[in-house]
Design a protein around this motif. Structure first.
Motif, PDB file in Angstrom:
ATOM      1  N   THR A  26      50.923  40.913  38.633  1.00 46.35           N
ATOM      2  CA  THR A  26      50.539  39.486  38.165  1.00 46.35           C
ATOM      3  C   THR A  26      50.549  39.024  36.741  1.00 46.35           C
ATOM      4  O   THR A  26      50.051  39.688  36.032  1.00 46.35           O
ATOM      5  CB  THR A  26      48.931  39.070  38.984  1.00 46.35           C
ATOM      6  OG1 THR A  26      48.945  39.931  40.155  1.00 46.35           O
ATOM      7  CG2 THR A  26      48.722  37.792  38.667  1.00 46.35           C
ATOM      8  N   LEU A  72      41.192  38.947  42.063  1.00 42.52           N
ATOM      9  CA  LEU A  72      42.261  39.445  40.957  1.00 42.52           C
ATOM     10  C   LEU A  72      41.680  40.615  40.055  1.00 42.52           C
ATOM     11  O   LEU A  72      42.246  41.685  39.965  1.00 42.52           O
ATOM     12  CB  LEU A  72      42.962  38.233  40.342  1.00 42.52           C
ATOM     13  CG  LEU A  72      43.887  38.970  39.013  1.00 42.52           C
ATOM     14  CD1 LEU A  72      44.966  39.506  39.640  1.00 42.52           C
ATOM     15  CD2 LEU A  72      44.378  37.708  38.225  1.00 42.52           C
ATOM     16  N   LEU A 102      46.748  34.852  46.050  1.00 45.12           N
ATOM     17  CA  LEU A 102      47.169  36.240  45.454  1.00 45.12           C
ATOM     18  C   LEU A 102      46.514  37.280  46.299  1.00 45.12           C
ATOM     19  O   LEU A 102      47.234  38.368  46.745  1.00 45.12           O
ATOM     20  CB  LEU A 102      46.802  36.121  44.070  1.00 45.12           C
ATOM     21  CG  LEU A 102      47.107  37.679  43.443  1.00 45.12           C
ATOM     22  CD1 LEU A 102      48.736  37.700  43.234  1.00 45.12           C
ATOM     23  CD2 LEU A 102      46.315  37.878  42.146  1.00 45.12           C
ATOM     24  N   SER A 122      42.813  44.892  40.408  1.00 43.89           N
ATOM     25  CA  SER A 122      43.775  45.218  39.211  1.00 43.89           C
ATOM     26  C   SER A 122      43.216  46.565  38.716  1.00 43.89           C
ATOM     27  O   SER A 122      42.308  46.918  38.372  1.00 43.89           O
ATOM     28  CB  SER A 122      43.960  44.187  38.404  1.00 43.89           C
ATOM     29  OG  SER A 122      44.546  43.040  38.892  1.00 43.89           O
ATOM     30  N   TYR A 165      48.197  40.303  48.521  1.00 48.08           N
ATOM     31  CA  TYR A 165      48.028  41.569  48.301  1.00 48.08           C
ATOM     32  C   TYR A 165      47.926  42.295  49.512  1.00 48.08           C
ATOM     33  O   TYR A 165      48.409  43.392  49.768  1.00 48.08           O
ATOM     34  CB  TYR A 165      46.892  41.611  47.304  1.00 48.08           C
ATOM     35  CG  TYR A 165      46.244  43.107  47.242  1.00 48.08           C
ATOM     36  CD1 TYR A 165      46.788  43.968  46.513  1.00 48.08           C
ATOM     37  CD2 TYR A 165      45.004  43.431  47.992  1.00 48.08           C
ATOM     38  CE1 TYR A 165      46.162  45.328  46.438  1.00 48.08           C
ATOM     39  CE2 TYR A 165      44.380  44.502  47.956  1.00 48.08           C
ATOM     40  CZ  TYR A 165      45.178  45.661  47.105  1.00 48.08           C
ATOM     41  OH  TYR A 165      44.484  46.834  47.042  1.00 48.08           O
ATOM     42  N   ASP A 168      43.725  32.670  43.149  1.00 43.06           N
ATOM     43  CA  ASP A 168      43.225  33.937  43.418  1.00 43.06           C
ATOM     44  C   ASP A 168      43.035  34.206  44.782  1.00 43.06           C
ATOM     45  O   ASP A 168      43.423  35.298  45.226  1.00 43.06           O
ATOM     46  CB  ASP A 168      41.743  33.807  42.743  1.00 43.06           C
ATOM     47  CG  ASP A 168      41.071  35.475  42.615  1.00 43.06           C
ATOM     48  OD1 ASP A 168      41.623  36.161  42.142  1.00 43.06           O
ATOM     49  OD2 ASP A 168      40.049  35.202  43.353  1.00 43.06           O
ATOM     50  N   CYS A 201      48.757  40.137  31.733  1.00 45.36           N
ATOM     51  CA  CYS A 201      49.447  40.840  32.991  1.00 45.36           C
ATOM     52  C   CYS A 201      48.461  41.544  33.607  1.00 45.36           C
ATOM     53  O   CYS A 201      47.930  42.491  33.031  1.00 45.36           O
ATOM     54  CB  CYS A 201      50.685  41.867  32.294  1.00 45.36           C
ATOM     55  SG  CYS A 201      51.454  42.693  33.843  1.00 45.36           S
ATOM     56  N   LEU A 251      52.049  45.626  42.686  1.00 48.97           N
ATOM     57  CA  LEU A 251      51.971  44.018  42.571  1.00 48.97           C
ATOM     58  C   LEU A 251      51.424  44.011  40.872  1.00 48.97           C
ATOM     59  O   LEU A 251      50.775  44.496  40.333  1.00 48.97           O
ATOM     60  CB  LEU A 251      50.649  43.428  43.396  1.00 48.97           C
ATOM     61  CG  LEU A 251      50.215  41.892  42.982  1.00 48.97           C
ATOM     62  CD1 LEU A 251      51.087  41.156  43.064  1.00 48.97           C
ATOM     63  CD2 LEU A 251      48.788  41.794  43.785  1.00 48.97           C
ATOM     64  N   VAL A 311      54.149  37.964  41.017  1.00 50.36           N
ATOM     65  CA  VAL A 311      53.459  36.678  41.119  1.00 50.36           C
ATOM     66  C   VAL A 311      53.144  36.252  39.861  1.00 50.36           C
ATOM     67  O   VAL A 311      52.276  36.756  38.892  1.00 50.36           O
ATOM     68  CB  VAL A 311      52.027  36.828  41.980  1.00 50.36           C
ATOM     69  CG1 VAL A 311      51.623  35.541  42.243  1.00 50.36           C
ATOM     70  CG2 VAL A 311      52.639  37.443  43.094  1.00 50.36           C
TER      71      VAL A 311
END
Length: 511
Positions: A487, A128, A472, A132, A476, A469, A502, A485, A108
């Protein structure tokens, strides 16, 4: 309670049934360990010594990890996650283990969001940040095109054609390994610790001399170390051959590959530094080194040379790496590496040299290598190959969800092309594509479009970022277990040298 005599409960320690329960618990624990071995994991690497760290709660506490990487490093991670063991791409800033176990990959891109924008609006990316596992800053250059750099759909930077080269018969300097590829495949670089450099010029030409290089290694307590090195000049004459005594204790001579034994090296006093000095004196400044996966030979020599040709990936359309024995049999009708006494480095060096000379002589008329039936050696996909071509070869299904301007670059490649006009449509089509495809690419352009010559209020900016956000996070949640994933935040104006960012996420069934 009355059914249990003497107040003893089955399964408790000391009772005959307790052993059965312990066995079940042990069996269950062993089953968990087996399942854990199938789970992909992501690590950050240290900048200095490449020590790996398991990342917890989205952060790695080591201060020596990569804080900024070039865009090509993100491509290497994407390449590895999709193609697994068939990929030769090894990102330096992180390690992805068991990449072949990844079920789906989703990329994404948030076009218009820079690293500084994220840093000043972290509260807009709560979900996010929460999901992550790995994150890093990404450097863009003014000449880079995001799609071209990640997919190799075209040249991301203008490339100068060497003198004397033409479309049908490219010159020898056309095949030089690029600086980007050297970094990606972990070639020894000038500034690396304990690396010596040859006395080379700034550039070479199609008239520069060729030297084929091949080395054999043994396994020591510190890893692979040089045991023998050979150099063959352009006419096929062997001009240099040395046995080398490794600096550390040998724990495996790797005789079936290297041909080395304890007796072979017993009387050898030559050390790595001696060989380095002799090769530096021997090579002319404009030498072009030729070899099969030559980065391995240079790593064994701990030597940097900027002008190298790799024969392993120049004979396939998609950039597959093919073994030297297979290439030699296919193109030269010669059999090498067939004995049980290990490889002959002189024979291997000559084979690589003859393959490259054939490639130069035949030009584009030379047919691509085709894997023969019954061949047991897997083909590997190089860092310079098109990502979608590699996916096609591995029978991976792909979907590209983007605006017309972007998807025009993919029309000749093997992927579902889903054209969209806004983020809302892109989100809906990507949600559907994720369920049906192994790899999905999606780019949100809403913030980029808002920033085109317009002033936007802080309220509008925050609302747009929170919407990104939220979308996303919904994507997910659509991903199955063992999915990756990626991003990527990509600034609108790369000419101002803004940094992107990233984020890498493995879905909840992964560690």
């Amino acid at each position: 309670m009355g059914s249990y005599s003497e107040g003893i409960v089955p399964g408790v320690y000391g009772h005959e049934n307790g052993t059965g329960l312990n066995s079940k618990l042990k069996s269950h624990h062993q089953g968990d360990q087996v399942r854990r071995k199938d789970i992909p994991r992501i690590f950050l690497n240290c900048f200095k010594n490449h020590t790996q760290h398991v990342v917890q709660k989205g952060q790695c506490r080591c201060k020596k990890t990569y804080s900024r990487v070039p865009l090509e490093e993100i491509r290497n991670l994407l390449h590895l996650s999709l193609l697994g063991k068939q990929s030769q791409c090894k990102p330096r800033w992180c390690t992805l283990r068991r990449a072949q176990e990844i079920s789906k990959v989703l990329v994404v891109v948030m076009h218009g969001v820079s690293s500084s924008c994220y840093r000043s609006h972290k509260d807009c990316f709560v979900k996010l940040t929460e999901i992550s596992k790995v994150q890093t800053k990404v450097g863009f250059t003014s000449k880079q095109d995001l799609v071209a750099a990640l997919f190799k759909t075209g040249s991301s930077e203008t490339k100068k054609e060497p003198d004397g080269a033409n479309d049908n018969y490219p010159g020898r300097s056309s095949f030089l390994v690029s600086k980007t590829k050297m970094v990606s495949l972990n070639y020894p670089l000038r500034d690396d610790d304990n690396i010596v450099s040859t006395n080379h010029t700034d550039e070479v030409s199609d008239n520069s001399p060729l030297f084929a290089l091949d080395c054999e290694m043994c396994q020591t307590q510190e890893g692979l170390e040089l045991a023998k090195v050979c150099l063959v000049e352009e006419d096929g004459q062997l001009i240099y051959s040395r046995l080398v005594k490794p600096e550390n204790e040998i724990i495996n001579y790797l005789t079936e590959y290297s041909g080395m034994t304890a007796e072979t090296l017993q009387e050898v006093n030559t050390r790595l530094r001696d060989v380095q000095e002799e090769i530096i004196q021997l090579l002319p400044p404009d030498a072009i080194l030729v070899g099969q996966s030559i980065e391995n030979d240079l790593r064994a020599l701990k030597m940097f040379h900027p002008f190298c040709v790799d024969t392993s990936d120049m004979f396939t359309r998609s950039g597959h790496r093919v073994g030297l024995a297979n290439l030699t049999q296919f193109y030269l009708s010669r059999e090498i590496q067939s004995g049980d006494q290990g490889h002959d480095p002189t024979e291997d060096a000559r084979a690589a040299l003859d393959l490259f000379k054939l490639r130069l002589a035949e030009g584009t008329k030379l047919p691509n290598y085709k894997r023969r039936k019954g061949s047991q050696q897997p083909e590997r996909i190089s860092v310079d190959s098109s990502l979608l071509a590699g996916c096609e070869d591995q029978r991976k299904t792909c979907a590209i969800v983007d605006v017309r301007k972007v998807i025009r670059q993919f029309e000749a490649n093997a992927a579902d092309i889903l054209e969209c006009i806004n983020d809302s449509e892109s989100f809906k089509k990507a949600t559907s594509a994720i369920k049906r495809r192994d790899f999905t690419w999606l780019q949100f352009h809403s913030l980029h479009n808002l920033l085109q010559g317009n002033w936007i209020s802080e309220e509008t900016l925050q609302m747009t970022l929170r919407k990104l956000d939220e979308r996303l996070h919904q994507l997910y949640q659509c991903l199955p277990g063992k999915s990756l994933l990626i991003t990527l935040m990509a600034p609108s104006d790369t000419s101002s040298k803004q940094l992107g960012r990233c984020f890498v996420t493995l879905t909840k069934e992964s560690l």
